[in-house]
Scaffold this active site. Structure first.
Site: not given
Ligand code: ZN
Length: 305
Positions: A76, A235, A239, A262
């Site tokens: 973030h 969001h 990311d 991720h």
């Protein structure tokens, strides 16, 4: 939209909070850096470059590692640095995890606003995608292709109605594009909380720093509800933006993620490097070759409350 000059901050600024996964208190100090220094963490005197070659693990967050020192949950903050156009910065950290704050990039952007942006004399360098790249894992995939600006899309496909198959696109050229993603908070499902805790994760998690969905009742547990109706997919775009910035340069290209996380984001960045799928170009070269208009960098900070 292409910003011409590299940026750092005018003066140091401090950020305090707790780690989402570790639950530990942590203080960050953002410090100005010189042109071409890049983004670097400093922990116990060890420099940990915010680059994919130092990326370490990706379970529910992105970590960096160098010389015995680890920094967790950098994504973030990295997204906030991309969104404010910061190319060069030192980040002193006194514990193992970047603070989660409110679960979004907004408090980091506010800290950068407090520190002020300093425009350096050297031109910015962009990673301009030159070919199609795809990584996949099961039904999840990420694709990148050449495009005249930076665009990042996340497509969800949950077997529930509360997120379902929503998608969101960040497009750098759009006016105030950053407002679409900067305040979107991290999220999880109530049924995941026990699993996360059993893995030693989410120790600092609360309704103060994460959106929690109950997929059985299709409700949001946070008393104030959502900040955007499609906050989770926004969001996930945040990311993606943060993880992509571990390439070390802002990307010019179109990146589409179908259910990526991720780990896949990191694999995508590594594949860009392995397949030589981008050219490094200065802002002037980008303006010339892509026939884009030179514009001032977006006034991100003026719009932050
Ligand atoms: Zn996140």
């Amino acid at each position: 939209m292409v910003c011409q000059f590299q940026r750092t901050i005018q003066k140091p600024v401090q950020i305090k909070g707790i780690g989402l996964h570790s639950g530990l208190p942590v203080t960050l100090k953002l410090l100005p850096a010189r042109a071409n220094d890049g983004i670097n963490f400093i922990k116990n005197g060890v420099i940990i470059p915010a680059k994919i070659g130092y990326a370490h693990s990706f379970e529910f967050s992105t970590s960096l590692y160098n010389d015995g020192e680890i920094v967790r949950t950098v994504e973030h903050l990295m997204a906030a640095l991309y969104l404010t156009g910061i190319d060069n910065l030192y980040i002193e950290i006194d514990n193992e995890e970047v603070p989660i704050l409110d679960g979004s990039a907004k408090p980091f952007i506010e800290a950068i606003k407090k520190a002020g942006i300093y425009s350096l004399k050297e031109e910015k360098v962009y990673a301009v995608l030159n070919s199609y790249v795809r990584v996949e894992n099961g039904d999840k995939f990420i694709e990148g292709r050449p495009y005249h600006t930076f665009r990042a899309t996340f497509q969800a496909d949950y077997p529930n109605n509360i997120i379902g198959n929503k998608f969101f696109t960040y497009e750098a050229e759009k006016r105030d594009a950053f407002l679409g993603v900067s305040a979107a908070r991290t999220y999880c499902f109530l049924e995941e909380v026990e699993y996360l805790k059993s893995k030693g994760l989410a120790k600092g998690g609360s309704l103060e720093n994460a959106v929690v969905f109950d997929s059985k009742t299709e409700t949001v547990l946070n008393p104030d509800g959502l900040r955007y109706e499609d906050e989770p997919v926004r969001h996930k775009v945040l990311d993606l933006i943060g993880d992509l910035y571990l390439l070390g340069y802002p990307i010019i290209g179109d990146v589409y993620s179908f259910k990526g996380g991720h780990k896949l984001n990191a694999e995508f960045v590594k594949t860009l490097i392995a397949e030589d799928a981008f050219d490094l170009k200065t802002a002037s070269e980008v303006i010339k070759s892509l026939d884009v208009k030179r514009k001032e960098c977006p006034d991100v900070l003026g719009k932050v409350a």
